[in-house]
Design an enzyme around this catalytic site. Structure first.
Site, PDB file in Angstrom:
ATOM      1  N   HIS A 179      34.094  37.457  50.922  1.00 60.59           N
ATOM      2  CA  HIS A 179      33.349  38.653  50.317  1.00 60.59           C
ATOM      3  C   HIS A 179      32.462  39.198  51.176  1.00 60.59           C
ATOM      4  O   HIS A 179      31.927  38.421  52.178  1.00 60.59           O
ATOM      5  CB  HIS A 179      32.228  37.481  49.186  1.00 60.59           C
ATOM      6  CG  HIS A 179      31.589  38.513  48.113  1.00 60.59           C
ATOM      7  ND1 HIS A 179      30.234  39.092  48.717  1.00 60.59           N
ATOM      8  CD2 HIS A 179      31.603  38.964  46.700  1.00 60.59           C
ATOM      9  CE1 HIS A 179      29.936  39.792  47.603  1.00 60.59           C
ATOM     10  NE2 HIS A 179      30.671  39.728  46.450  1.00 60.59           N
TER      11      HIS A 179
ATOM     12  N   ASP B 105      30.458  29.389  51.316  1.00 65.65           N
ATOM     13  CA  ASP B 105      30.207  30.138  50.499  1.00 65.65           C
ATOM     14  C   ASP B 105      30.602  29.562  49.093  1.00 65.65           C
ATOM     15  O   ASP B 105      31.793  29.530  48.802  1.00 65.65           O
ATOM     16  CB  ASP B 105      30.932  31.624  50.500  1.00 65.65           C
ATOM     17  CG  ASP B 105      30.577  32.367  49.440  1.00 65.65           C
ATOM     18  OD1 ASP B 105      30.061  32.094  48.369  1.00 65.65           O
ATOM     19  OD2 ASP B 105      31.215  33.637  49.392  1.00 65.65           O
TER      20      ASP B 105
ATOM     21  N   GLN C 111      31.665  31.063  44.056  1.00 67.66           N
ATOM     22  CA  GLN C 111      32.583  30.900  42.859  1.00 67.66           C
ATOM     23  C   GLN C 111      33.165  29.357  42.505  1.00 67.66           C
ATOM     24  O   GLN C 111      33.727  28.951  41.653  1.00 67.66           O
ATOM     25  CB  GLN C 111      33.980  31.577  43.438  1.00 67.66           C
ATOM     26  CG  GLN C 111      33.770  33.064  43.478  1.00 67.66           C
ATOM     27  CD  GLN C 111      33.288  34.019  42.163  1.00 67.66           C
ATOM     28  OE1 GLN C 111      33.493  33.328  41.250  1.00 67.66           O
ATOM     29  NE2 GLN C 111      32.854  35.179  42.355  1.00 67.66           N
TER      30      GLN C 111
ATOM     31  N   LYS D  19      26.139  33.405  38.399  1.00 67.39           N
ATOM     32  CA  LYS D  19      27.355  33.386  37.952  1.00 67.39           C
ATOM     33  C   LYS D  19      27.632  31.756  37.098  1.00 67.39           C
ATOM     34  O   LYS D  19      28.716  31.610  37.078  1.00 67.39           O
ATOM     35  CB  LYS D  19      28.162  33.295  39.196  1.00 67.39           C
ATOM     36  CG  LYS D  19      28.193  34.740  39.969  1.00 67.39           C
ATOM     37  CD  LYS D  19      29.282  34.540  41.285  1.00 67.39           C
ATOM     38  CE  LYS D  19      28.920  35.446  42.249  1.00 67.39           C
ATOM     39  NZ  LYS D  19      29.528  37.307  41.632  1.00 67.39           N
TER      40      LYS D  19
ATOM     41  N   CYS E 231      33.917  43.725  46.426  1.00 66.78           N
ATOM     42  CA  CYS E 231      33.103  43.384  47.567  1.00 66.78           C
ATOM     43  C   CYS E 231      34.189  42.574  48.394  1.00 66.78           C
ATOM     44  O   CYS E 231      33.565  41.792  49.271  1.00 66.78           O
ATOM     45  CB  CYS E 231      32.080  42.404  47.344  1.00 66.78           C
ATOM     46  SG  CYS E 231      30.692  43.378  46.317  1.00 66.78           S
TER      47      CYS E 231
END
Lengths: 408, 134
Positions: free
Chosen positions: A123, A200, A203, A226, A365
């Site tokens: 991303h 990261d 998600q 999220k 993104c």
């Protein structure tokens, strides 16, 4: 298996209509999730009954607010199994986490000629801060490519990850492909060459169990919105010795111990990185979201999303001309990025919206990823605990109507 | 409850069979721009006559049905127009030509062709304006 009927009753927005007579079907969870009543009420109750500034007041309200705010931090620490809640830094979102590490740890530790290793499926949040750092310092960015099956090509890893690599940052789960990367193994490989490793988890933390001590990562960042929480709150986890060695990010109130006119000393962790009045109600809302997710069970959530993703991939593959990007369901999280030959993704998203179905279209993104695929954009449906097979069927039905409109 | 008339037949017709599609080389001005949000790209090439009116125009690019139809409709509309008329071309006029209701996000797709055209037109000196200034 999750009881989706019961879960759906917890989300007020899922009972609303996108247009008169057209119920909302929300399949844009990877962009931002909806909020259960428990989260909305925790935030509402806080503002009605408990609000005051934190860490400042002698009065009763300030103490109550501080306890709730710091209590939410402890919930996060337990949720990701951080050794201590002082290693949980409140930020606005995951993006701010990468910026914080690039600006503080990066500026202090990255030098000309050093290498920063990323992947081609990042991303922009885990790409652009490092581009800026590399430009400033004369460092070199390198990238692990992805293969045709949308998984990382690790065959050349020994050449990409070397003692020159000072930082290795990668996504635990691609927001486009849904690819779940072998995070623990990659962290281990990074440490073997002495690199600092950042994950990261924007998600992954919302959708599967994440244990930072088991992963052994040095930094990990994710966003509250999220994972059923509010916007404006995110988390950076870091190893204590690293966080302690780093200079502050923002300066101002709450991050200091003593302030003189010429010089100040910094507060302890985590407040050293939290200048100014923080997002108090948002932190409390995220705490309520974590309670909700914990009640459902992250293992159950992951298993359900595997089921619904597998169902969706099979159903979507029946649509003529439809191409799905990403690995098979067993290797991916709850997202399905796709294109339909002859229809631009924006037209797909606009037309399924008329059926009340919210999906995303664009590059999500991740422009370099799309460039490598040779396409400008994809349409993306993404799932969560309340997604039903009926909703997936309606998406497929709507996509077939899109094809008819475009005379395919 | 999909409104099948939403994408008026015209939009799909133009998507399938665009007007003035291609490139002009040489040309009096050529400009290309993309919408980084969706990856739509439009290039417009224009040849002017002695009176600085649009003699020939062609567009090329990739994108959604709205941006592509918009480019066909716009290039058809500006034939014979002066540079000054192009610079004064009102965006509402183009939206009217497209004729379907557009969400805010899609208005950007619809107006990309006009943005490209005007950027190109402003890039070359307008003789009329220069005379006034001179």
């Amino acid at each position: 298996m999750l009881d989706t009927a019961k879960i759906r009753a917890d989300f007020p927005i899922l009972a609303t209509e996108a247009y008169p007579g057209v119920p909302l079907i929300y399949l844009d969870n990877a962009a931002s999730s909806q909020k259960p009543t428990a989260v909305i009420e925790a935030m509402d109750s806080y503002y009605r009954n408990h609000h005051a500034n934190v860490h400042r007041g002698i009065h009763r309200l300030s103490e109550v607010a501080t306890n709730q705010y710091e209590g939410a931090r402890e919930k996060v620490a337990r949720f990701i199994n951080a050794p201590d809640s002082s290693q949980v830094i409140w930020l606005r979102n995951a993006t701010e986490g990468f910026n914080l590490v690039a600006y503080t740890w990066g500026r202090a530790n990255i030098q000309a000629g050093d290498e920063i290793l990323l992947t081609e499926m990042e991303h922009h949040a885990n790409l652009v801060p490092w581009q800026m750092l590399a430009e400033e310092k004369g460092a070199i960015l390198r990238f692990i490519p992805f293969k045709e099956d949308s998984t990382l090509d690790l065959s050349d890893l020994p050449n990409l990850l070397t003692e020159k690599t000072k930082l290795f940052s990668f996504t635990a789960m691609s927001n486009v492909f849904g690819t779940v990367n072998p995070t623990k193994e990659l962290v281990k490989a990074g440490h073997a060459v002495g690199a600092v490793v950042m994950v990261d988890a924007a998600q992954s933390v919302p959708h599967m169990p994440v244990d930072v001590q088991d992963l052994d990562c040095d930094f990990l960042a994710f966003s509250g919105h999220k994972m059923l929480g509010p916007t404006g709150i995110g988390v950076l986890y870091g190893k204590r010795e690293l966080l302690e060695s780093m200079p502050p990010f923002m300066a101002g109130g709450d991050m200091i111990r003593r302030v003189g006119l010429e010089k100040s000393t910094w507060n302890d962790l985590p407040w050293k990185f939290e200048a100014g009045t923080p997002s108090i109600v948002e932190a409390i809302g995220l705490g309520a979201a974590i309670d909700y997710l914990t009640e459902l069970g992250m293992d159950n959530i992951h298993a359900y999303e595997q089921f619904i993703t597998n169902y969706a991939l099979e159903a979507l593959s029946e649509v003529p001309g439809l191409t799905i990007y990403g690995p098979p369901a067993a290797q991916k999280g709850g997202v399905a990025a796709f294109t339909i030959k002859g229809v631009h993704p924006h037209d797909i998203a606009e037309l399924v919206d008329k059926d009340g179905i919210a999906i995303r279209a664009g590059h999500h993104c991740a422009m370099p990823l799309h460039k490598k695929l040779g396409i400008a954009a994809t349409a993306r449906a993404s799932f969560y605990v309340h997604t039903t097979t009926d909703e997936v069927d309606k998406l497929v039905e709507s996509l077939n109507r899109v094809r008819r409109i475009f005379r395919l | 409850m999909l409104d099948e008339s939403f994408y008026r037949e015209q939009i799909i017709d133009l998507y399938e069979n665009p007007l003035n599609h291609g490139e002009l080389d040489p040309n009096d001005f050529s400009y290309e721009e993309d919408n980084p949000l969706c990856g739509d790209v439009i290039r417009i090439d224009v040849r002017l006559d002695d009176e600085q009116r649009v003699a020939e125009v062609a567009w090329s690019g990739d994108g959604c049905a709205i941006s592509q139809a918009s480019a066909s409709l716009l290039t058809e509309e500006i034939k014979g127009m002066t540079l000054a008329e192009i610079k004064a071309f009102d965006k509402d006029k183009l939206l009217e030509l497209i004729g379907v209701p557009l969400s805010m996000a899609r208005v950007k797709c619809a107006l990309l062709s006009l943005k490209v055209l005007k950027s190109g037109a402003y890039g070359i000196p307008d003789k009329g304006v220069m005379r006034d200034e001179g």
